[in-house]
Every structure is written in structure tokens, then in C-alpha cells.
Motif scaffolding. Structure first.
Motif: not given
Length: 196
Positions: A25-39, A41-51
């Protein structure tokens, strides 16, 4: 404010899931964020969607593995990650999709000017003239600026305080660089026959 509310509603820990399902699920969240972003995405932002304590780098590695053999990939550029189509599919995309504004369409001299700015930034128009032995047209600078490959840097500390040019995040993305430290050094350029 909406960001605070959405973060509060997001169950980051997913304690109710088995560890393997939680990881997926964490992988899919990261995939969704990367897919939706036009630029990127830094590590700090990805850390906000995982445990808490989840290893973002390992999650991205696993996601990249899942995408192996697919038409798109996860790329680390400009201090973050983004999804992009593999270069092998560029001809197919150009043949079927409307990507006119996304094409760089740079000639050799345009790339040389970009390289000069990247290696010597912040650089003034006079600095470019010194490098190339001729005036660089405002039209060329305007085209590079319109494509968001260069931006205005600080004013030069000299008489008249002329503007300087610097490369942008879009430059890093376009040339697949994580940072300017990834630019080839003089020896690599010479070995490739691109410099003397």
C-alpha cells in the motif's frame, strides 16, 4: 489548511494491515503521488504518505522493480523522483500524441549556451559573449527562458548590475540530472570529443 486536514485523515501507519500488504500500500501511495505530480517529488513529501520509519528509498526501489519491463519508469531527478516514459517509446509518443509544447527542439548551439550557463552560472550576457566570442541573441535567451530551461539569477556585482542567468529544475529534468554535480567533468567531455 486543506493539506493539514487531508494529512490528518490519511492513515499513514496502516497498523491494521499485515506487513507485506502495508508495504504494498505504501508503494502504491508513492506511485500515485509520483504519477499525479508534474515535477519531481522530494523525499520529505513522500514521507508524508507512508508510516513512520518506512524506508522511502526501498519503497521506490521496489516500485521501480515492479515497473521493470513497462513503458514508464521512476526516475531520480532534480532532488526528487518522478514517473516518466522510457526513452525507447519517444517515437511512438511523438507519432500518436500531441506533445508539441513538451519537445525541446534544441539545436547544437542552443545546447552549447545551456551548457555554458550550467557550468558557469550565474552568468551574464557579457560572460556568454566572452565564452562564445560573439553576442548571444536575446531571441535565443528568450526561447531558453520560455522553455523554463534558464531563469534569472542574482544581479552581477559589477557596474550596472546586469542580470545573470542560471539553470532551472526543468533543465535538470530535461537532461536527466539529479543536480548540477551530475554534469560531466572536463575530462569526460574531452573523452567524448565534446571539448578540447
Amino acid at each position: 489548511m486543506a493539506k493539514d486536514r487531508s494529512e490528518a485523515e490519511l492513515d499513514r501507519e496502516l497498523a491494521h494491515l499485515l506487513p507485506e500488504l502495508r508495504w504494498r500500500e505504501w508503494m502504491r501511495r508513492i506511485e500515485a503521488v509520483l504519477f499525479a505530480s508534474a515535477s519531481p517529488v522530494p523525499r520529505e513529501d513522500l514521507m508524508r504518505v507512508v508510516g513512520q520509519g518506512a524506508a522511502v528509498d526501498l519503497l521506490i526501489e521496489d516500485l521501480a522493480s515492479d515497473l521493470d519491463g513497462r513503458a514508464f519508469e521512476v526516475a531520480e531527478v532534480a532532488g526528487g523522483w518522478m514517473m516518466r516514459t522510457r526513452s525507447a517509446y519517444a517515437p511512438a509518443i511523438r507519432a500518436a500524441a500531441d506533445v508539441g509544447d513538451q519537445l525541446l527542439d534544441l539545436n547544437e548551439f542552443d545546447v552549447a549556451v545551456l551548457a555554458a550557463i550550467a557550468y558557469h552560472q550565474p552568468l551574464t550576457r557579457d560572460g556568454l559573449k566572452d565564452i562564445f566570442g560573439k553576442e548571444i541573441s536575446r531571441d535565443l535567451i528568450g526561447r531558453l527562458h520560455a522553455r523554463n530551461l534558464i531563469g534569472m539569477g542574482p544581479r552581477a556585482p559589477q557596474r550596472g548590475a546586469p542580470y545573470t542567468f542560471v539553470t532551472t529544475e526543468q533543465f535538470l529534468i530535461a537532461f536527466d540530472l539529479e543536480s548540477l554535480r551530475d554534469l560531466p567533468d572536463q575530462e569526460q567531455l574531452t573523452d567524448a570529443g565534446l571539448a578540447q
